[in-house]
Design an enzyme around this catalytic site. Structure first.
Site, mmCIF file in Angstrom:
data_model
loop_
_atom_site.group_PDB
_atom_site.id
_atom_site.type_symbol
_atom_site.label_atom_id
_atom_site.label_comp_id
_atom_site.label_asym_id
_atom_site.label_seq_id
_atom_site.Cartn_x
_atom_site.Cartn_y
_atom_site.Cartn_z
ATOM 1 N N SER A 152 0.842 -1.098 -0.103
ATOM 2 C CA SER A 152 -0.144 -0.038 -0.147
ATOM 3 C C SER A 152 0.849 1.354 -0.076
ATOM 4 O O SER A 152 2.014 1.295 0.249
ATOM 5 C CB SER A 152 -1.123 0.013 1.352
ATOM 6 O OG SER A 152 -1.735 -1.195 1.274
HETATM 7 C C1 LIG Z 1 -2.860 -4.524 -0.747
HETATM 8 S S1 LIG Z 1 -2.059 -6.054 -0.433
HETATM 9 C C2 LIG Z 1 -1.781 -6.048 1.160
HETATM 10 C C3 LIG Z 1 -0.423 -4.961 1.626
HETATM 11 C C4 LIG Z 1 0.318 -5.523 2.840
HETATM 12 N N1 LIG Z 1 -0.573 -5.323 4.016
HETATM 13 C C5 LIG Z 1 1.615 -4.929 2.833
HETATM 14 O O1 LIG Z 1 1.912 -4.144 3.664
HETATM 15 O O2 LIG Z 1 2.243 -5.160 1.920
HETATM 16 C C6 LIG Z 1 -3.607 -7.185 -0.021
HETATM 17 C C7 LIG Z 1 -3.292 -8.671 0.357
HETATM 18 O O3 LIG Z 1 -4.415 -9.283 0.934
HETATM 19 C C8 LIG Z 1 -4.375 -10.723 0.400
HETATM 20 N N2 LIG Z 1 -5.786 -11.325 0.644
HETATM 21 C C9 LIG Z 1 -6.810 -10.861 -0.387
HETATM 22 N N3 LIG Z 1 -7.868 -11.673 -0.012
HETATM 23 C C10 LIG Z 1 -7.440 -12.209 1.257
HETATM 24 C C11 LIG Z 1 -8.195 -13.087 2.352
HETATM 25 N N4 LIG Z 1 -9.204 -13.564 2.025
HETATM 26 N N5 LIG Z 1 -7.609 -13.564 3.380
HETATM 27 C C12 LIG Z 1 -6.300 -13.035 3.619
HETATM 28 N N6 LIG Z 1 -5.492 -12.207 2.767
HETATM 29 C C13 LIG Z 1 -6.116 -11.979 1.598
HETATM 30 C C14 LIG Z 1 -3.587 -10.513 -0.790
HETATM 31 O O4 LIG Z 1 -3.266 -11.964 -1.276
HETATM 32 C C15 LIG Z 1 -2.759 -9.547 -0.701
HETATM 33 O O5 LIG Z 1 -1.359 -9.798 -0.121
#
Ligand SMILES: C[S@@+](CC[C@H](N)C(=O)[O-])C[C@H]1O[C@@H](n2cnc3c(N)ncnc32)[C@H](O)[C@@H]1O
Length: 200
Positions: A52
């Protein structure tokens, strides 16, 4: 980054600013993007996912009103950057990631950087992480189409959840659990990758 992107936009919590100064974003981005690590934007981290924008990380952390002894649940470990920022402020971070390669690489990164107060679980964040609930704060970093009730059940009374909600149009919500239910506040329009469901 802290001065120009965070302080200038109103981030004031000293613990958040200090965590954002301390956690080196270039250690969380792919090697070919290191030159852009401190840019004012999200960056790709592979598998169609992103780390992000620094301001959004700081903003979500600030509105969660964290205290040093808090235990925080993060949904969407991704690169591990948001979890590392949280880990600089609170005693324990539990982070759930649905994509195995990201969960594995984030776990390795936490180990190499000495974050022994972050635990990663490979799984579907819609289920939260019941074992360690309740949490004083929950930070969701992928957008569900509607508020996942199961997650809110894992919030302590007085706890705060910060999450983007929506599909094409998303808004960031701050949800506070009270004795009698939940209070919801709409904070700002945002754009996150979708929170997907497990196949089973
Ligand atoms: C915007 S990225 C996160 C950024 C992260 N917090 C960082 O600091 O790099 C969103 C993340 O949510 C994960 N994601 C999507 N759906 C999810 C779910 N149902 N449970 C857990 N993780 C999930 C994706 O695989 C991705 O890695």
């Amino acid at each position: 980054m802290v001065k120009e992107q965070l302080e200038s936009r109103g981030i004031r919590d000293e613990a958040v600013l200090s965590a954002m100064r301390k956690v080196e974003r270039h250690l969380f981005v792919p090697s070919d993007l290191v030159d852009f690590a401190y840019a004012d934007r999200p960056l790709p981290i592979g598998h169609d996912q992103t780390i992000s924008q620094p301001y959004i990380v700081a903003y979500m952390t600030e509105v969660a009103k964290l205290k040093p002894g808090d235990r925080v649940l993060e949904i969407g470990t991704g690169s591990g950057y948001q979890a590392a920022v949280l880990a600089e402020i609170v005693s324990k971070v539990y982070s759930v990631e649905i994509l195995e390669p990201l969960a594995v690489s984030a776990e390795k990164r936490f180990k190499s950087l000495g974050y022994d107060n972050v635990c990663v679980k490979l799984g579907d964040g819609y289920k939260g992480w019941e074992e360690f609930a309740p949490y004083e704060a929950i930070i969701v970093t992928a957008a569900p189409p509607k508020i996942p009730e199961k997650l809110l059940e894992q919030l302590a009374i007085g706890g705060r959840a910060v999450m983007p909600v929506g599909s094409i149009y998303q808004e960031l919500y701050l949800i506070t659990r009270t004795e009698g239910g939940y209070n919801r506040e709409t904070l700002l329009p945002v754009r996150f990758v979708p929170m997907v469901h497990d196949k089973d």
